[in-house]
Scaffold this active site. Structure first.
Site, PDB file in Angstrom:
ATOM      1  N   HIS A 276       8.541  28.973  40.998  1.00 22.85           N
ATOM      2  CA  HIS A 276       9.229  27.728  40.657  1.00 22.85           C
ATOM      3  C   HIS A 276       8.363  26.522  41.025  1.00 22.85           C
ATOM      4  O   HIS A 276       8.654  25.778  41.962  1.00 22.85           O
ATOM      5  CB  HIS A 276      10.591  27.654  41.346  1.00 22.85           C
ATOM      6  CG  HIS A 276      11.603  28.568  40.743  1.00 22.85           C
ATOM      7  ND1 HIS A 276      11.961  29.771  41.316  1.00 22.85           N
ATOM      8  CD2 HIS A 276      12.323  28.467  39.596  1.00 22.85           C
ATOM      9  CE1 HIS A 276      12.867  30.372  40.556  1.00 22.85           C
ATOM     10  NE2 HIS A 276      13.090  29.611  39.501  1.00 22.85           N
ATOM     11  N   ASN A 277       7.298  26.322  40.251  1.00 17.96           N
ATOM     12  CA  ASN A 277       6.395  25.200  40.450  1.00 17.96           C
ATOM     13  C   ASN A 277       6.249  24.437  39.137  1.00 17.96           C
ATOM     14  O   ASN A 277       6.960  24.717  38.166  1.00 17.96           O
ATOM     15  CB  ASN A 277       5.037  25.713  40.965  1.00 17.96           C
ATOM     16  CG  ASN A 277       4.523  26.879  40.115  1.00 17.96           C
ATOM     17  OD1 ASN A 277       4.619  26.855  38.883  1.00 17.96           O
ATOM     18  ND2 ASN A 277       4.001  27.910  40.764  1.00 17.96           N
ATOM     19  N   SER A 278       5.320  23.483  39.096  1.00 14.33           N
ATOM     20  CA  SER A 278       5.214  22.667  37.885  1.00 14.33           C
ATOM     21  C   SER A 278       4.664  23.460  36.696  1.00 14.33           C
ATOM     22  O   SER A 278       4.860  23.061  35.545  1.00 14.33           O
ATOM     23  CB  SER A 278       4.337  21.437  38.144  1.00 14.33           C
ATOM     24  OG  SER A 278       2.986  21.797  38.332  1.00 14.33           O
ATOM     25  N   THR A 279       4.006  24.579  36.953  1.00 10.65           N
ATOM     26  CA  THR A 279       3.545  25.419  35.833  1.00 10.65           C
ATOM     27  C   THR A 279       4.744  26.048  35.122  1.00 10.65           C
ATOM     28  O   THR A 279       4.774  26.137  33.892  1.00 10.65           O
ATOM     29  CB  THR A 279       2.589  26.508  36.338  1.00 10.65           C
ATOM     30  OG1 THR A 279       1.515  25.892  37.056  1.00 10.65           O
ATOM     31  CG2 THR A 279       2.020  27.316  35.182  1.00 10.65           C
ATOM     32  N   HIS A 280       5.735  26.489  35.903  1.00 10.54           N
ATOM     33  CA  HIS A 280       6.960  27.007  35.288  1.00 10.54           C
ATOM     34  C   HIS A 280       7.644  25.913  34.469  1.00 10.54           C
ATOM     35  O   HIS A 280       8.102  26.151  33.347  1.00 10.54           O
ATOM     36  CB  HIS A 280       7.905  27.534  36.359  1.00 10.54           C
ATOM     37  CG  HIS A 280       9.300  27.799  35.865  1.00 10.54           C
ATOM     38  ND1 HIS A 280       9.596  28.788  34.948  1.00 10.54           N
ATOM     39  CD2 HIS A 280      10.476  27.176  36.143  1.00 10.54           C
ATOM     40  CE1 HIS A 280      10.902  28.773  34.689  1.00 10.54           C
ATOM     41  NE2 HIS A 280      11.453  27.800  35.401  1.00 10.54           N
TER      42      HIS A 280
ATOM     43  N   HIS B 215      13.977  20.367  35.044  1.00 12.14           N
ATOM     44  CA  HIS B 215      15.078  21.291  35.319  1.00 12.14           C
ATOM     45  C   HIS B 215      14.968  22.028  36.649  1.00 12.14           C
ATOM     46  O   HIS B 215      15.964  22.533  37.160  1.00 12.14           O
ATOM     47  CB  HIS B 215      15.211  22.308  34.173  1.00 12.14           C
ATOM     48  CG  HIS B 215      14.263  23.457  34.279  1.00 12.14           C
ATOM     49  ND1 HIS B 215      12.925  23.357  33.964  1.00 12.14           N
ATOM     50  CD2 HIS B 215      14.448  24.741  34.698  1.00 12.14           C
ATOM     51  CE1 HIS B 215      12.337  24.518  34.176  1.00 12.14           C
ATOM     52  NE2 HIS B 215      13.231  25.375  34.616  1.00 12.14           N
ATOM     53  N   ASP B 216      13.784  22.106  37.254  1.00  6.85           N
ATOM     54  CA  ASP B 216      13.635  22.773  38.554  1.00  6.85           C
ATOM     55  C   ASP B 216      12.925  21.887  39.573  1.00  6.85           C
ATOM     56  O   ASP B 216      12.341  22.396  40.537  1.00  6.85           O
ATOM     57  CB  ASP B 216      12.846  24.087  38.400  1.00  6.85           C
ATOM     58  CG  ASP B 216      13.747  25.277  38.088  1.00  6.85           C
ATOM     59  OD1 ASP B 216      14.937  25.236  38.469  1.00  6.85           O
ATOM     60  OD2 ASP B 216      13.277  26.240  37.457  1.00  6.85           O
TER      61      ASP B 216
ATOM     62  N   ASP C 267      14.046  28.798  29.656  1.00  2.00           N
ATOM     63  CA  ASP C 267      13.921  28.975  31.111  1.00  2.00           C
ATOM     64  C   ASP C 267      13.540  30.398  31.499  1.00  2.00           C
ATOM     65  O   ASP C 267      12.851  30.617  32.506  1.00  2.00           O
ATOM     66  CB  ASP C 267      15.251  28.579  31.774  1.00  2.00           C
ATOM     67  CG  ASP C 267      15.145  28.495  33.280  1.00  2.00           C
ATOM     68  OD1 ASP C 267      14.042  28.231  33.797  1.00  2.00           O
ATOM     69  OD2 ASP C 267      16.175  28.675  33.960  1.00  2.00           O
TER      70      ASP C 267
ATOM     71  N   GLN D  60      12.269  44.483  36.191  1.00  2.00           N
ATOM     72  CA  GLN D  60      12.093  43.848  34.892  1.00  2.00           C
ATOM     73  C   GLN D  60      12.966  44.507  33.827  1.00  2.00           C
ATOM     74  O   GLN D  60      13.558  43.834  32.984  1.00  2.00           O
ATOM     75  CB  GLN D  60      10.620  43.908  34.485  1.00  2.00           C
ATOM     76  CG  GLN D  60       9.725  42.958  35.260  1.00  2.00           C
ATOM     77  CD  GLN D  60      10.086  41.509  35.022  1.00  2.00           C
ATOM     78  OE1 GLN D  60      10.108  41.030  33.890  1.00  2.00           O
ATOM     79  NE2 GLN D  60      10.400  40.790  36.098  1.00  2.00           N
TER      80      GLN D  60
END
Length: 774
Positions: free
Chosen positions: A498-502, A538-539, A670, A722
């Site tokens: 959950h970082n800016s890449t996501h 959003h995150d 998402d 998964q």
């Protein structure tokens, strides 16, 4: 005096009071008198030291002006010392009026005046404007500073009576203040601590070896740290504390102090257990009673069916229900459904009426959209995913007790921003990568590497320009750049997932979906802009922990948002706080209010839609309200000439259905990782698994309930997790979204990725990739 200056002065308790100490009236004293009148200050004049002291003690003036030109009447230094000897003078500015120095003489030192207690000197000038300007400078400078210092007394009084231990240290960790609660907790007197470095005090050996380094690394970056720490009391005993350390930014934008707030961790636990004994048990017991009553009603209904109970009893029950429902003044949609069923029961055979009774019982539950799971033993991965992502986090430890404690993840603050870039200034290597951003196979991880983990700003500039966002918002590209940088700076680069890449990945997927013909034909530009902004924020400020963790840990966010959609509420709220706090990055500043309100509501709704507890509700509503009517319309019109293959616009374009489309779009964006090309899918699977592993580690360290036990880094099968995630959350949702937006490429990737994970699972492989051949 200007209106603005008057309002500003009103913040400091109305007109300031000035005392003029002049033995004789002359042009200088008159000039200060009229300057005070012009500034709106209240002015008193004293002719002798005795009357000056008496007047000052009575009025407590903020400014005192003493004539220092003529020592034959009184010594100005002596008068200043007399005033300084009084208690009210602590926050008073005292000025000395000195004679003008002849041009052939050297100017005298100001040091004797400062030693006597003067704050500043004023060189003789009988111009009213000169006196007026001097008073204004004093008011805006020293006087306001003294008001702040005066308020400090109240702050320190509050600290002295505070029950939490407070310690203030310098930037070099030298102790500058401790309150009485700290003295009581640690057994020291403040005289033994103030002036000492923290390194001089004995340390407890119960902390893990790297804890101090972790704390220092965090707070030296200007970030707040909170967690559990063992301190050693003066007696030598160790005490477990919950500690919150906040860096204080001072002059030059540098950290000047650290404020530590501490309380015994054991006291919290006792209080929690007391709450559990006094409150939670009874709550849980009533909860159990409700479940027993519900089961009893359910059994009664079934036994009625098996016994062939008499119809009049059922009729009486139905009439009673109908009477209660019709007595309601507000009729909700579910009430209308219940009314229709009740009406149908009245003319139905007993067997049908009993079946409809069971339907009513189901409709009165709150989990209308969540499928029922098999036992935990049948599919522990799915159960843990559902428990971790879809519950409020109140997982039981044992019996009826819930455990709450403060969370320990750091509250990440805004980091140093990079120099803004424009689309024209983007380095060629990055620009070349961005040329493919309209393709689903776009590699966001390559962009992450090329931008040094700042992909959101670069990708955002490109995508927002393509959709005309600046034109719609009437904001400049400079403002947009600043906003993107502020938002990206508030994502945690330390999070594996959950970082800016996501965020950039979700923004890319959202833009890709918006370009699909049916989506484009269903939404207007406001919807598009809202979707792109929602995807971007959003995150924001995600701590790398799930809602369940925050609720179990009793974090401040969970308390603030009542354990409901905690993170999603925080993301939406913080996004607007960050946006509007600085005009340089406020992309909404030029919008008219009605349009901004509409846009804001759309953004909030989409961000909240990413919360997983309502996942099945959103998917089912989309399928039932959009997919099925459109399929039926296409089937009925397939034999008609000129039929609309896109389905009737009314189905897609109604406000309610546009809302469902936007929710479905951001939900799919998402969690689109399983639909990405295989290598990207594998990388994202590894990142989310690592984040869940870290949470499980943290839960075990803190003694919190482990909400996803299968995510133990020593035993977890990533392929199984998964497979469960795709089976339970992804397949149905993307089937519905594909039926609407037509995404054959994504569905092919999903199928291939599922086969990949299945193959690993069949090999009993628990890792991301198969073992190398022998």
């Amino acid at each position: 005096m200007s209106r603005t200056s008057t309002e500003e002065r009103g913040l400091y308790n109305g007109p300031h009071k000035v005392l003029l100490v002049f033995a004789k009236e002359d042009g200088q004293s008159d000039a200060f008198w009229w300057a005070c009148d012009r500034a709106g200050f209240r002015c008193n004049i004293a002719r002798t030291p005795e009357s000056a002291i008496e007047c000052f003690l009575d009025k407590s003036h903020e400014i005192v002006v003493i004539d220092g030109r003529h020592s034959r009447y009184f010594e100005p230094e002596a008068v200043c010392r007399l005033i300084r000897a009084t208690k009210p003078s602590e926050h008073t500015v005292i000025m000395a009026v000195v004679p003008e120095t002849p041009s052939d003489q050297e100017e005298q030192s100001v040091l004797p005046l400062l030693c006597a207690g003067f704050s500043r000197r004023y060189t003789e000038n009988s111009s009213v404007s000169a006196c007026y300007n001097e008073l204004l400078q004093v008011e805006h400078g020293e006087v306001r500073c003294q008001f702040k210092l005066r308020a400090c007394n109240s702050v320190f009084t509050a600290l002295d009576h505070c029950q939490e231990a407070v310690e203030i240290t310098s930037e070099d960790h030298v102790i500058q203040y401790v309150n009485p609660a700290f003295e009581r907790m640690m057994g020291y007197h403040k005289g033994e601590l103030i002036g000492k470095e923290l390194t001089e005090l004995p340390k407890s050996d119960k902390n893990r070896a790297d804890l101090l380094d972790t704390i220092n690394t965090c707070i030296k970056k200007g970030k707040e740290w909170q967690g559990i720490y063992y301190a050693r009391k003066k007696s030598g005993d160790s005490i477990q504390q919950h500690v919150k350390i906040t860096p204080v930014i001072g002059q030059g934008g540098k950290i000047r102090h650290f404020v530590s707030i501490k309380r015994p961790h054991s006291d919290n636990n006792k209080q929690v257990h007391k709450i559990n004994r006094d409150g939670e048990h009874s709550l849980s017991e009533s909860h159990s009673l409700r479940h027993r009553d519900r089961r009893k009603e359910s059994v009664d209904a079934r036994s009625v069916s098996s016994r062939g109970s008499d119809a009049p009893t059922l009729q009486n029950r139905r009439y009673s229900s109908v009477a209660r429902i019709h007595s309601m003044t507000i009729e909700a949609p579910i009430t209308k459904v219940i009314n229709i069923i009740n009406a149908a029961q009245e003319s139905s055979p007993v067997s049908v009426a009993e079946a409809l009774d069971r339907v009513l019982e189901i409709l009165r539950t709150t989990e209308l959209y969540s499928p029922q799971l098999a036992s935990k033993e049948d599919d522990p991965h799915t159960n843990d995913l559902v428990g971790g992502l879809m519950s409020d986090g109140l997982r039981r430890l044992s019996g009826n007790e819930y455990v709450f404690s403060k969370s320990t993840f750091p509250n990440m603050s805004q980091s140093q921003l990079a120099i803004p870039v424009t689309l024209n200034d983007i380095p060629p290597a990055i620009a070349e990568l961005l040329d493919d951003e309209d393709q689903w196979e776009f590699n966001i991880l390559e962009l992450e590497a090329a931008t040094c983990k700042r992909p959101l700003t670069y990708l955002g500039l490109k995508i927002f320009a393509g959709f005309g966002v600046c034109e719609f918002l009437s904001c400049s590209e400079v403002t947009l750049r600043s906003w993107l940088q502020v938002i990206e700076a508030n994502y945690h680069a330390s999070n594996s997932y959950h970082n800016s890449t996501h965020a950039a990945d979700v923004l890319h997927a959202t833009a890709y979906f918006l370009r699909k013909e049916r989506v484009k034909g269903s939404l207007d530009q406001l919807d598009e802009v809202a979707a792109l902004i929602a995807a971007t924020v959003h995150d924001v400020d995600h701590p790398g922990r799930t809602n369940s963790f925050l609720c179990n840990a009793g974090s401040e966010l969970a308390i603030l948002y009542n354990d409901t959609a905690v993170l999603e509420s925080h993301h939406a709220a913080l996004a607007f706080q960050l946006t509007v706090r600085d005009s340089k990055s406020n992309i909404f500043k030029n919008m008219d209010r009605p349009q901004f309100r509409t846009l804001r509501q759309a953004i909030i709704d989409m961000v909240l839609a990413t919360e997983m507890t309502r996942h099945f509700e959103h998917v089912n509503k989309f399928a039932n309200s959009i997919n099925k009517p459109m399929a039926a319309s296409e089937e009925s019109s397939s034999n008609s000439e000129g039929s609309d293959n896109e389905g009737p616009a009314g189905i897609r374009n109604s406000p309610e259905n546009r809302l469902l489309i936007k929710r479905m779009m951001i939900k799919c964006a998402d969690v689109a990782n399983p639909c990405r090309p295989l290598e990207l899918c594998i990388e994202w699977a590894g990142r989310i698994s690592e984040e869940y592993f870290a949470q499980t580690d943290e839960e075990k360290r803190q003694g919190l309930p482990v909400v996803m036990p299968v995510f133990d880094r020593n035993t977890c099968s990533i392929p199984k997790s998964q497979i469960s995630f795709i089976d339970y959350f992804i397949t149905d949702m993307f089937d519905a979204w594909d039926a609407f937006a037509s995404l054959p490429g994504l569905m092919e990737h999903l199928s291939e990725n599922y086969k990949y994970w299945k193959g690993l699972d069949d090999m009993k492989c628990k890792s991301l990739r198969p073992p190398p051949p022998p």
